[in-house]
Design a protein around this motif. Structure first.
Motif, mmCIF file in Angstrom:
data_model
loop_
_atom_site.group_PDB
_atom_site.id
_atom_site.type_symbol
_atom_site.label_atom_id
_atom_site.label_comp_id
_atom_site.label_asym_id
_atom_site.label_seq_id
_atom_site.Cartn_x
_atom_site.Cartn_y
_atom_site.Cartn_z
ATOM 1 N N GLN A 11 13.902 -1.969 8.721
ATOM 2 C CA GLN A 11 15.005 -1.248 9.242
ATOM 3 C C GLN A 11 15.329 -0.016 8.305
ATOM 4 N N THR A 12 15.029 0.064 7.074
ATOM 5 C CA THR A 12 15.269 1.195 6.213
ATOM 6 C C THR A 12 14.284 1.896 5.708
ATOM 7 N N LEU A 13 12.954 1.508 6.305
ATOM 8 C CA LEU A 13 11.556 1.951 5.987
ATOM 9 C C LEU A 13 11.668 3.404 6.376
ATOM 10 N N GLU A 14 11.344 4.220 5.216
ATOM 11 C CA GLU A 14 10.978 5.642 5.205
ATOM 12 C C GLU A 14 9.482 5.938 5.032
ATOM 13 N N LEU A 15 8.758 6.215 5.989
ATOM 14 C CA LEU A 15 7.396 6.594 5.984
ATOM 15 C C LEU A 15 7.383 8.057 6.013
ATOM 16 N N GLN A 16 6.007 8.772 5.181
ATOM 17 C CA GLN A 16 5.606 9.932 5.175
ATOM 18 C C GLN A 16 4.427 9.868 5.942
ATOM 19 N N PRO A 17 4.207 11.291 6.580
ATOM 20 C CA PRO A 17 2.841 11.252 7.341
ATOM 21 C C PRO A 17 1.687 10.895 6.542
ATOM 22 N N LEU A 18 1.684 11.148 5.214
ATOM 23 C CA LEU A 18 0.518 10.382 4.476
ATOM 24 C C LEU A 18 0.319 9.056 4.582
ATOM 25 N N ASP A 19 1.502 8.598 4.441
ATOM 26 C CA ASP A 19 1.577 6.894 4.668
ATOM 27 C C ASP A 19 0.651 6.461 6.038
ATOM 28 N N LEU A 20 0.840 7.227 6.947
ATOM 29 C CA LEU A 20 0.145 6.876 8.078
ATOM 30 C C LEU A 20 -1.247 6.956 7.885
ATOM 31 N N ALA A 21 -1.776 7.943 7.443
ATOM 32 C CA ALA A 21 -3.332 8.329 7.229
ATOM 33 C C ALA A 21 -3.966 7.084 6.140
ATOM 34 N N ASN A 22 -3.278 6.972 5.205
ATOM 35 C CA ASN A 22 -3.541 5.787 4.126
ATOM 36 C C ASN A 22 -3.623 4.680 4.570
ATOM 37 N N GLY A 23 -2.358 4.073 5.528
ATOM 38 C CA GLY A 23 -2.314 2.988 6.000
ATOM 39 C C GLY A 23 -3.455 2.667 7.129
ATOM 40 N N ALA A 24 -3.727 3.612 7.686
ATOM 41 C CA ALA A 24 -4.977 3.435 8.815
ATOM 42 C C ALA A 24 -6.182 3.100 7.920
ATOM 43 N N MET A 82 0.691 -1.290 -0.113
ATOM 44 C CA MET A 82 0.010 0.111 0.011
ATOM 45 C C MET A 82 0.827 1.123 0.029
ATOM 46 N N TYR A 83 1.976 1.204 0.869
ATOM 47 C CA TYR A 83 2.666 2.514 1.132
ATOM 48 C C TYR A 83 3.295 2.779 -0.397
ATOM 49 N N ALA A 84 3.583 1.591 -1.144
ATOM 50 C CA ALA A 84 4.523 1.820 -2.388
ATOM 51 C C ALA A 84 3.482 2.406 -3.416
ATOM 52 N N ARG A 85 2.244 2.018 -3.137
ATOM 53 C CA ARG A 85 1.319 2.463 -4.619
ATOM 54 C C ARG A 85 1.040 3.880 -4.378
ATOM 55 N N LYS A 86 0.974 4.440 -3.010
ATOM 56 C CA LYS A 86 0.401 5.649 -2.867
ATOM 57 C C LYS A 86 1.643 6.607 -3.031
ATOM 58 N N THR A 87 1.470 7.864 -3.442
ATOM 59 C CA THR A 87 2.524 8.891 -3.775
ATOM 60 C C THR A 87 2.281 9.750 -2.666
ATOM 61 N N ALA A 118 -1.968 4.475 14.301
ATOM 62 C CA ALA A 118 -1.397 5.361 13.080
ATOM 63 C C ALA A 118 -2.070 6.540 13.170
ATOM 64 N N ILE A 119 -3.723 6.722 13.316
ATOM 65 C CA ILE A 119 -4.402 7.802 13.582
ATOM 66 C C ILE A 119 -3.903 8.569 15.021
ATOM 67 N N ALA A 120 -3.682 7.709 16.181
ATOM 68 C CA ALA A 120 -3.265 8.348 17.254
ATOM 69 C C ALA A 120 -2.046 9.168 17.081
ATOM 70 N N SER A 121 -0.974 8.612 16.332
ATOM 71 C CA SER A 121 0.124 9.204 16.026
ATOM 72 C C SER A 121 0.151 10.561 15.405
#
Lengths: 378, 417
Positions: free
Chosen positions: A255-268, A1-6, A305-308
């Protein structure tokens, strides 16, 4: 999912490699700072005694001792169940420590015997210096908090998968059945992260009908079939070993995962969509019928994720923050109706009407969560 | 009159709706920006949403139906009222051929779910009508709970239908707290409307059951050609018509109750499975004797033209022309003693796993009181020869309030106000 969302919001990417410098993988923020105290937490199957109700702002160490008979977890929650720090997978008889930096505010310390439900909660007031973060800092903190959570979940996933795989290799059906859903809980909480590594999610979590004709079916659900449908583990060893390899691979890649804030919202939202599309229909755990465990794990992961992001949401749209709090609480309560012992009723024990009620609940929650990406994107 | 797709494109420049919808700027502008107004639904134009009566009852029956029944899953009266207001706003927009929400399907924040689902972009209003009804369980649940403080406003006429001989009712596709009847000349426009109303209602209502219909099986205006049902017969020749206001006032519209229902009507829905494979092997004479009309012209047996009055005394070769066990004989106002406004649609819901089409009639009718309307007619059909070929599988009754009179009014304002 994270890979697909820009992701367009670049504020505050964080990686576990950076956070690992903080030590322990499950400790929050406060890099380099030492705890001046060691607060004892005594956890049983029915109690959670925390040896403090008021603390000064700063870094604190909690030592959680599990004297109960179920595996437990320990969480420090800020408002809206934002996780400040957590310790997963505390087996009976084991003590584990949590190092966490707490700014002034109202918190709740919770033990979760059996790893499900809201947990046994204790109010904790922290006085002193409070944090004033800019929007970008808030987003960065959100990503760091959630990335830390992913790290602690994958660590626990590796430990529990190893125990599960060992039981399969030993031909111990009963033990393996007991460990199956424990290991899966840690996977389901962070499934969107696994999905971001395209090939790993299907290798670990494919259902039989997900595999193309001529392809090889691997992962948890092959063993689920062996454990519940055939009861024959004679050919399961190689599948179990491959699962362990794939989970190790996941832990390494995270270990090398780089997340963006939007990833949290979309992942939730993605986790809730998982519930709505494959848990509520009973497709996920078609042999073990433990779909409600996955439901709880997906819900926990989504809520975390939302609570973060909650401070960001609360500032931009207080009504949405309040609506999210009550919607998560409502769905947790709806699901809790079907709790049984340390887990849940089997999928097949619910009536169609009860399943429809859960479906309505998750859809109502998802409608609120679907508003979050636009808030995060500003 | 249904326009063919070619006619539709040919006529595109005529109505404001068609011009905007098909113009080059239609995507940028979303759906029709200005309300299209037309006095009659001509396949693509808008039907006025506002009025003393709800549209979709005597409105000339459109070709397509999407009917949905909801359970209300909140106990919060204020939340329910807000939903009815939000629904009214969306319904007002969609019946004008606009997006369901003010932002539109493609104009909003890239990171927010659109407030319209988009499948009606580029489509005209298509004569869409949205008609709401309130079920008995909205007022009092099956166990008697008054969730919304409405129990004392439940009309005496709004009670569950009795069981009829031969019923095979499936409770999971029956009843409901609320219903929406969406009729349009384009099936996608009707589905779009129901889908968006369900989306808006998430968390407050839950879809209980829903039914698609094609091919209206009744005329509700003398301007309309009588359609045929899946038995191959013209259906609704003697239906009540929009052009008979006095008859409608007597049999369809509620009046004189001094309640929120004055100006409304009661809706009965029945899903009627037709055993078409069995029907299709009956000889033509038996089919005609079962219905009571000729299959070709639709004339009553013993008469010449479709609209010749049914004469139950006419004899042919020593027997009454219209058999006393025929559907027309038993259902006709002369023998049932009442009249109802029928508004049903054919359905084919795939197949039934036994090599048969799951086909039939989704029967809808409006009346001023179900007891003296549908119930009276249906009781009179006990000996109907047609019963050998039909099974009633779902049943519901709803109180449809009077119309929304203007921009400040909303569905249920009289009931909740």
């Amino acid at each position: 999912m994270y890979a697909r969302k820009t992701s367009l919001v670049a504020a505050g990417a964080a990686s576990l490699a950076l956070l690992a410098a903080c030590g322990g993988g499950s400790s929050a923020g406060g890099s380099g700072s030492e705890a001046s105290d060691d607060i004892a937490v005594s956890a049983t199957d029915t109690t959670c005694d925390v040896d403090a109700t008021e603390l000064d702002a700063g870094t604190h160490q909690f030592t959680v001792t599990n004297t109960g008979s179920s595996t437990t977890e320990f969480y420090l929650y800020a408002e809206g169940d934002r996780i400040m720090g957590e310790v997963e997978n505390i087996a009976p008889g084991v003590a584990r420590t949590l190092l966490v930096e707490l700014p002034a505010g109202e918190y709740q310390a919770a033990c979760k015997p059996g790893m499900v439900g809201d947990g046994i909660r204790n109010a904790l007031t922290v006085t002193g210096e409070s944090q004033q973060l800019s929007d970008d800092e808030q987003l960065q903190t959100a990503v760091e908090d959630y990335t830390r959570y992913v790290g602690s979940q994958t660590t626990a996933l590796r430990e529990q998968t190893q125990a599960f795989v060992d039981a399969v290799n030993a031909g111990d059906v009963a033990t393996a059945q007991g460990l199956y859903q424990v290991a899966r809980t840690y996977f389901e909480r962070i499934e969107p992260v696994a999905e971001s590594f395209g090939d790993l999610d299907p290798r670990i979590d494919a259902r039989e009908n997900d595999v193309e004709e001529g392809g090889t079916w691997t992962g948890f659900h092959v063993l689920e079939r062996d454990l519940w449908q055939t009861g024959d583990l004679s050919a399961s060893g190689p599948v179990a070993d491959q699962l362990m390899t794939d989970v190790d691979d996941l832990v390494t890649r995270v270990q090398t995962l780089e997340l963006q804030p939007l990833d949290l919202a979309n992942g939730a939202l993605g986790l809730l969509d998982e519930i709505a599309s494959s848990k509520i229909t009973g497709e996920e755990e078609r042999y073990s019928r433990t779909d409600l465990w996955d439901f709880q794990a997906n819900l926990d992961g989504s809520q975390t994720a939302i609570a973060s992001l909650r401070p960001v949401i609360a500032e931009a749209d207080p009504d949405l923050a309040a609506a999210l709090d009550s919607a998560f609480a409502a769905t947790q309560a709806d699901l809790a109706q079907f709790a049984s012992g340390d887990g849940f009723l089997l999928y097949t024990e619910l009536t169609t009407e009860q399943l429809q009620g859960l479906s309505d609940s998750i859809n109502a929650l998802a409608a609120q969560v679907s508003q979050v990406p636009a808030v995060v994107a500003g | 009159m249904k326009l063919s797709r070619r006619d539709f494109f040919g006529a595109a420049g005529v109505g404001a709706a068609g011009a905007v919808a098909l113009g080059a700027g239609s995507w940028a502008a979303g759906r029709d920006a200005e309300p299209a107004t037309a006095t009659a639904a001509a396949g693509q134009d808008a039907v006025e949403f506002h009025g003393d009566r709800q549209a979709g009852i005597v409105t000339p029956a459109q070709d397509r139906l999407h009917f949905v029944s909801f359970d209300v899953i909140t106990d919060d009266r204020d939340a329910l009222v807000r939903l009815l207001q939000d629904w009214t706003t969306a319904a007002r927009r969609m019946t004008r051929g606009q997006d369901a929400g003010p932002v539109g399907a493609v104009q909003g924040n890239e990171y927010a779910p659109p407030d319209d689902t988009g499948e009606a972009l580029g489509l005209p209003p298509a004569g869409l009508t949205l008609t709401i009804g309130f079920g008995p369980t909205l007022f009092r649940t099956a166990d008697g709970t008054d969730r919304f403080g409405l129990a004392d406003r439940q009309p005496a006429a709004l009670v569950e239908l009795p069981a009829f001989a031969g019923d095979l009712i499936d409770p999971t596709i029956s009843g409901g707290d609320l219903c929406i009847q969406a009729c349009a000349d384009d099936p996608q426009v009707a589905v779009h409307a129901v889908r968006n109303l369900a989306r808006i209602g998430v968390g407050l209502v839950s879809v209980r059951w829903s039914q698609l219909g094609f091919g209206r099986t009744s005329s509700t205006s003398s301007d309309q050609v009588t359609p045929r049902n899946l038995f191959g017969f013209k259906d609704g020749t003697d239906n009540l018509k929009a052009e008979q206001p006095a008859t409608l006032d007597r049999f369809v519209w509620v009046s004189g109750t001094e309640s929120w229902m004055d100006g409304g009507s009661y809706l009965v829905s029945r899903k009627i499975r037709m055993l078409v494979e069995v029907w299709d092997r009956q000889n033509l004479r038996d089919q005609q004797q079962t219905i009571g009309r000729t299959k070709g012209s639709g004339a009553p047996l013993g008469q010449r033209g479709e609209f010749d009055p049914v004469d139950f005394t006419t004899q042919v070769e020593g027997d009454v022309a219209v058999p006393p066990t025929s559907h027309v004989f038993l259902a006709h106002p002369t023998n049932s003693g009442t009249a109802i406004l029928r508004r049903g649609y054919s359905f084919v819901d795939g197949s039934d796993g036994l090599g048969r089409l799951d086909a039939g009639l989704f029967f809808l009718c409006y009346q001023s009181d179900p007891e003296t309307g549908f119930v009276q007619v249906q009781r009179n059909l006990r000996t109907d020869k047609l019963n050998e070929y039909v099974q009633h599988t779902s049943s519901a009754v709803f109180a449809c309030p009077p119309g929304v009179t203007g921009d400040d009014d909303w569905w249920g304002s009289g009931l909740f106000g």
